[in-house]
Design an enzyme around this catalytic site. Structure first.
Site, PDB file in Angstrom:
ATOM      1  N   SER A   1       5.358  -9.094  11.638  1.00 52.65           N
ATOM      2  CA  SER A   1       4.471  -9.631  12.663  1.00 52.65           C
ATOM      3  C   SER A   1       5.050  -9.647  14.063  1.00 52.65           C
ATOM      4  CB  SER A   1       4.039 -11.060  12.284  1.00 52.65           C
ATOM      5  OG  SER A   1       5.171 -11.905  12.184  1.00 52.65           O
TER       6      SER A   1
ATOM      7  N   LYS B   1      -7.046 -11.723  10.987  1.00 47.99           N
ATOM      8  CA  LYS B   1      -6.512 -10.705  11.891  1.00 47.99           C
ATOM      9  C   LYS B   1      -7.515  -9.566  12.052  1.00 47.99           C
ATOM     10  CE  LYS B   1      -1.841 -12.300  11.078  1.00 47.99           C
ATOM     11  NZ  LYS B   1      -2.286 -13.601  10.564  1.00 47.99           N
TER      12      LYS B   1
ATOM     13  N   HIS C   1      -0.896  -8.208   8.180  1.00 45.22           N
ATOM     14  CA  HIS C   1      -1.002  -7.445   9.419  1.00 45.22           C
ATOM     15  C   HIS C   1      -1.310  -5.968   9.185  1.00 45.22           C
ATOM     16  CE1 HIS C   1      -0.013 -10.330  12.597  1.00 45.22           C
ATOM     17  NE2 HIS C   1       0.764 -10.917  11.713  1.00 45.22           N
TER      18      HIS C   1
END
Length: 392
Positions: free
Chosen positions: A180, A239, A208
């Site tokens: 990240s 996300k 992610h």
């Protein structure tokens, strides 16, 4: 209150070292441009990779579910009952991730807490990449297992740890798929080979990379073609999917186990129907509109190359997470403040989120950013970077 003076001292100490988190309130919707105190800024800090927070299909799904089923879930799933649409989301997730089953948690953070606190047990050891997300580490600390950190993406160190821990009941290897803060990718094919060689369990946090890597954004496991060789995949809706919540995609027995043993699942109130509907719509958009993913990668390449041409160090990033390496925490904080005043929302990151001496500006490029916005941002980076002598 005098009894709380020690807390104030700690806060002031962080402020003096420029290590405090500055919370900036935004007005209106989250997008490529945001309003802060009546001023428009280009957003470069949100994890909204595909721009789905404001996608018409996602917003309409949330609105319709709110009208049909109300604002809340009324309690935890094991007591108040589970909405049929939540189970439909889990079935859609399992199909998307090509696993037997899936289970939804209230947040990505609580998903890792639940998985890492309940699956490792006494007599086990967890081998964790040194750059793994803090939620993984905190989950391990809540378990009865021991933990050993291996050097970041260092396969020799991981194999050494596996070889030296064969006296434990079970070895569990856990890694982020995409890291990240650095934006680099875990070498999953090599990790899988080692896990199989030493008969260990592999957990991959693909938070992610879902919506970013692989076919239709199925994540790094799909990107490397490792279906059926990774035991447990963790993900999030907060996300690329633009909503909120976390999930586990795995075998049915793993998902059943978590629903019985993961406290962060058992004792957390379920998503409201509007959130579940928005998550389902976001999954549909990702499947139906692959051109969004193509735009994400076009924009990422454009902006990363632009920063490099200006002389900025973007580290080892292979993803839309682009660190602009600065080093000193105070200089990074000044850099972020100057960028903010010039019209860019991109925050500095320093210790303990990253190692001492590795402070940076963390930039996120999305599919929704226009070339005009990216070119404007690059010009601001160039001017401020030269003013602060970060680039020449």
């Amino acid at each position: 209150m005098a009894v709380l003076e020690h807390l104030e001292k700690k806060v002031r100490q962080l402020e003096r070292r420029c290590l405090d988190h500055k919370i900036i309130p935004i007005e209106g919707a989250q997008g490529t441009r945001i309003m802060v105190e009546g001023r428009e800024l280009i957003q470069l800090s949100a994890n909204n990779y595909l721009g789905l927070t404001s996608h018409p299909r996602v917003r309409e799904a949330a609105r319709k579910a709110l009208e049909e089923a109300g604002a809340g879930a009324g309690g935890v799933r094991v007591m108040a009952g589970t909405f049929d649409r939540t189970q439909a989301l889990e079935q859609k997730l399992a199909a998307f991730k090509k696993t037997e089953a899936a289970v939804v948690f209230s947040a990505g953070y609580t998903t890792n807490l639940g998985v890492m606190s309940s699956i490792p047990d006494k007599g086990d050891i967890v081998l964790s990449d040194a750059y793994n997300h803090i939620s993984i580490l905190e989950g391990i600390r809540l378990s009865k297992a021991e933990m050993r950190s291996y050097n970041h993406n260092d396969m020799e160190d991981l194999e050494r740890a596996l070889a030296e821990s064969q006296n434990y009941r079970q070895r569990i290897v856990v890694t982020d798929g995409v890291f990240s803060m650095d934006g680099d990718i875990a070498p999953l094919p090599e990790i899988v080979d080692l896990v199989e060689k030493y008969n260990a369990i592999l957990i991959v946090d693909d938070s992610h990379s879902n919506g970013v890597f692989g076919e239709n954004g199925r994540g790094t496991v799909d990107h490397f073609g490792l279906h059926d060789r990774v035991h447990i995949q963790v993900g999030t809706f907060s996300k690329a999917f633009g909503v909120m919540g976390g999930f586990v995609a795995s075998s049915k027995i793993v998902c059943d186990y978590l629903m019985q043993h993961a406290n962060s699942f058992i004792y957390s109130t379920a998503h409201p129907p509007s959130t579940t509907a928005a998550c389902m719509a976001a999954l549909d958009v990702v499947m139906d509109e692959p051109e969004i993913l193509e735009r994400l990668w076009d924009n990422t390449r454009f902006f990363r190359n632009g920063l490099k041409e200006l002389g900025f160090d973007t580290g080892k990033s292979e993803s839309p997470i682009i660190p602009v390496m600065v080093g000193d925490a105070k200089l990074a904080s000044r850099f972020a403040d100057h960028l903010y005043e010039a019209g860019l929302m991109c925050k500095s990151v320093a210790f303990p989120t990253v190692a001492l001496g590795e402070a940076r500006i963390r930039v996120i490029i999305t599919a929704a950013h226009s070339h005009e916005e990216m070119e404007q941002a690059l010009k601001i980076f160039e001017r401020i970077g030269k003013d602060l002598k970060i680039v020449t």
